[in-house]
Enzyme design. Structure first.
Site, PDB file in Angstrom:
ATOM      1  N   ARG A 231     -96.956 -46.744  -1.269  1.00 30.74           N
ATOM      2  CA  ARG A 231     -97.089 -47.506  -2.518  1.00 30.74           C
ATOM      3  C   ARG A 231     -98.568 -47.642  -2.855  1.00 30.74           C
ATOM      4  NH1 ARG A 231     -98.538 -51.880  -4.711  1.00 30.74           N
ATOM      5  NH2 ARG A 231     -99.386 -52.595  -2.722  1.00 30.74           N
ATOM      6  N   GLU A 321    -102.553 -51.502   4.331  1.00 26.41           N
ATOM      7  CA  GLU A 321    -102.897 -51.259   2.933  1.00 26.41           C
ATOM      8  C   GLU A 321    -101.852 -50.374   2.261  1.00 26.41           C
ATOM      9  OE1 GLU A 321    -105.113 -52.371  -0.100  1.00 26.41           O
ATOM     10  OE2 GLU A 321    -105.811 -52.806   1.931  1.00 26.41           O
ATOM     11  N   ASP A 322    -101.305 -50.850   1.151  1.00 25.20           N
ATOM     12  CA  ASP A 322    -100.418 -50.067   0.281  1.00 25.20           C
ATOM     13  C   ASP A 322     -99.179 -49.521   1.003  1.00 25.20           C
ATOM     14  OD1 ASP A 322    -102.020 -50.682  -1.788  1.00 25.20           O
ATOM     15  OD2 ASP A 322    -102.921 -48.715  -2.040  1.00 25.20           O
ATOM     16  N   ASP A 344    -103.880 -56.778   2.963  1.00 23.75           N
ATOM     17  CA  ASP A 344    -104.684 -57.096   1.790  1.00 23.75           C
ATOM     18  C   ASP A 344    -103.825 -57.273   0.548  1.00 23.75           C
ATOM     19  OD1 ASP A 344    -107.215 -57.541   0.572  1.00 23.75           O
ATOM     20  OD2 ASP A 344    -107.122 -55.544  -0.315  1.00 23.75           O
ATOM     21  N   ASN A 486    -102.893 -52.788 -10.918  1.00 25.36           N
ATOM     22  CA  ASN A 486    -103.854 -51.687 -10.929  1.00 25.36           C
ATOM     23  C   ASN A 486    -103.108 -50.352 -10.935  1.00 25.36           C
ATOM     24  OD1 ASN A 486    -106.441 -53.006 -10.768  1.00 25.36           O
ATOM     25  ND2 ASN A 486    -105.900 -53.623  -8.695  1.00 25.36           N
TER      26      ASN A 486
END
Length: 630
Positions: A231, A321-322, A344, A486
């Protein structure tokens, strides 16, 4: 005879001469790594050198007591290597070493001493002139991706110049090395791939991950940023090409938070991709298979987490992350009690948004508990933000967390999250299911709930329509609107739209940057609710305190420190965040607050407790100014 035109490995007793037990000070005439397992001393090119039972990474022109040689950012190298070796980089090899290369900034004496004569043009320039030239060249590019590629090339050629540029021009270059440009870079990573950056750990390495970690040249890792690429921002599954995110995040850990670049490790876990376009792309750099799930996925991540702790110890920070929602929550819940982990997307986003709300409340007035919140998007970012807001309200009012959660409402793809939907909801959405009639869309939810704060974390662009913003403005004198998704193309609305549709009354912040807007003769400056405000300083605070676990109170401490940096001048312009130009000072204050909380909670391991944590944090920050080599 010692040849300095390439990296050499020689026996220390041959190189250093007679062994002496007496401890001396080190002053190496060239960049070198000294590795020994016994005390020794001697002469090297007429200079005295001694080593003492550990690897000693010695900066050129440095003078340090042998018994206390550390990296200049304060961490000690404890790796043991084969005895009696010295690694020497000079000549052509030196120019190809990004940690030490200075290009045309090598002066005449250095060129003679390090066998560089003839390998460079005759002119000598300053680092400042190099910086000026690179910025001039970057500004010639019209396409942001070209600037990104030029910056990545510079990082691989001259590390100090790369970070000097990023620190001195942070507001201009942050959108290049990070969002929004990094999103396009990940989409095209296979096509623009030039230099391997970080570690790629795929299913092919299952059972050998510790061995793979040992292939990384640096031993003292303090921060790891890891993704599985499922993601990436609001762009979806980019598989192995998600490596651009860990690389970009760690560049900011160094530039904004001062963590030494050699202490940073980007990692991509490649378990395949479900992106058909990538699977059919001849330039794709990852595994060509469907994404692994279930036990196969879990076992690979478990091996990775255990190998990291075995290789780098208890105090290495692992930043997730992601990851997709279902994995992000599970990984954080599973490992937060056994590892120093931080997500994060969940925790960093929550902390920076809470700081922005602190700033907004200075403009509109009231406390958190006196406001109501409506989220569009109930994924890891949205629920993470909501939970931290509820936690802060609970601390302020002494009310139970279950009560403060009732001030927060969420809309997902099926409408308002209400109690009647609870049985069909994912576990992380269930705390936000309150008693209310079903509502099918955002606009009707706004009219029903009448929130004072509207927060977008949906990853879907253009969802804060004119009707939505106008509705917020009908019952709020100064509606707080945060469009956090974003990259820019996925933002729920633009700054211009928010200001125009609210007749200049909105307090606005976004995930991606927008330029100031002039409305009715007044210049309005949108805030950027960018995680880069938080995670570099947060990570630095964990490092300097030697924290062993992340506690939610540390996130609150980071939010408070960031909010305290907002001046009245900033507020008068509608800014709820301080300017990025002061980011290193901001990061030092965040690090100090986080470290103080770690000591207070008994989670710190580095003693004695520094008296002035802000100055201590600043003193340990990486400085990318060139050293003079003797």
């Amino acid at each position: 005879m010692l040849s300095l035109d390439r990296t050499c490995f020689l026996r220390c007793d041959e190189l250093l001469g007679p062994l002496r037990a007496r401890r001396q000070r080190v002053a190496l005439p060239f960049p070198a790594t000294v590795r020994c397992q016994a005390r020794s001393g001697g002469e090297l090119n007429g200079r005295r050198i001694a080593v003492d039972n550990t690897i000693k990474k010695v900066e050129p022109n440095s003078v340090e007591p042998v018994e206390d040689i550390e990296h200049h950012d304060g961490y000690r190298d404890e790796q043991f290597m084969m005895p009696w070796t010295v690694s020497v980089a000079s000549g052509y090899t030196l120019l190809r070493n990004p940690q030490y290369n200075k290009g045309l900034a090598f002066n005449e004496k250095e060129r003679d001493a390090h066998y560089l004569r003839g390998l460079l043009p005759p002119t000598c320039v300053s680092q400042e002139l190099q910086e000026k030239k690179i910025m001039h060249n970057l500004r010639q590019y019209q396409v942001p991706l070209q600037r990104y590629m030029a910056m990545m090339d510079l990082q691989e050629l001259n590390e100090k110049l790369f970070y000097k540029l990023l620190i001195d021009h942070v507001e201009e270059l942050l959108p290049i090395v990070y969002t929004p440009t990094v999103g396009e870079a990940c989409q095209k990573y296979g096509s623009i791939f030039r230099h391997p950056q970080g570690l790629y750990i795929s299913l092919n390495e299952k059972g050998r991950i510790l061995e793979v970690l040992r292939n990384w040249p640096e031993r003292n890792i303090q921060v790891i940023v890891v993704t599985d690429g499922e993601r990436i921002l609001g762009l979806g599954d980019l598989g192995c090409q998600g490596m651009g995110i860990p690389v970009g995040k760690l560049a900011l850990y160094t530039a904004l938070g001062g963590v030494h670049p050699s202490a940073c490790l980007p990692v991509t876990i490649d378990v395949g991709t479900n992106n058909e376009q990538l699977l059919n792309d001849e330039f794709y750099i990852g595994l060509r298979r469907r994404r692994a799930t279930g036990q196969e996925y879990t076992e690979l991540l478990e091996e990775f987490m255990n190998a990291v702790k075995q290789r780098y110890g208890e105090k290495v920070l692992i930043q997730f992350e992601d990851f997709a929602n279902h994995n992000a929550f599970e990984l954080l819940a599973k490992y937060r009690k056994t590892h120093l982990v931080f997500n994060d997307d969940i925790q960093g986003t929550a902390s920076v948004v809470l700081a922005g709300l602190f700033g907004a409340l200075k403009i509109v007035g009231g406390t958190l508990a006196e406001h109501s919140f409506l989220f569009l998007g109930a994924g890891e970012a949205g629920t993470g933000i909501a939970e931290l807001i509820a936690l802060e309200m609970s601390k302020q009012t002494k009310a139970p967390l279950e009560e403060t959660r009732k001030k927060i409402w969420m809309v997902d793809s099926k409408g308002l999250i209400v109690s009647s939907r609870k049985d069909s909801l994912q576990h992380f959405k269930q705390p936000w299911a309150h008693d209310h009639e079903p509502v099918n869309n955002l606009l009707d939810a706004i009219k029903a709930i009448k929130p004072t704060v509207l927060i977008g974390s949906s990853g879907v662009g253009k969802t804060f329509t004119k009707e939505v913003v106008e509705a917020m403005a009908t019952f709020n004198e100064k509606p707080i609107i945060l469009a956090l998704s974003n990259p820019t193309s996925q933002s729920e609305c633009t700054a211009e739209e928010a200001y125009t549709w609210s007749k200049g009354r909105a307090i606005f912040a976004s995930g991606s940057p927008f330029d100031p807007i002039e409305y009715d003769g007044k210049v309005l400056v949108p805030g950027q609710s960018n995680n880069a405000y938080i995670f570099p300083g947060f990570g630095l605070g964990l490092v300097i305190s030697g924290a062993t676990r992340v506690h939610d109170d540390m996130l609150l401490a980071a939010s408070e420190a960031l909010a305290q940096q907002v001046t009245q001048e900033n507020l008068d312009k509608g800014m709820v965040y301080p300017p990025f130009s002061n980011i290193r000072k901001i990061s030092a204050h965040i690090a100090a607050n986080v470290a103080a909380k770690a000591y207070e909670l008994g989670l710190a391991s580095r003693y004695p407790h520094p008296k002035d944590l802000v100055k201590y944090a600043e003193s340990l920050m990486y400085n990318p100014v060139y050293h003079q080599y003797r």
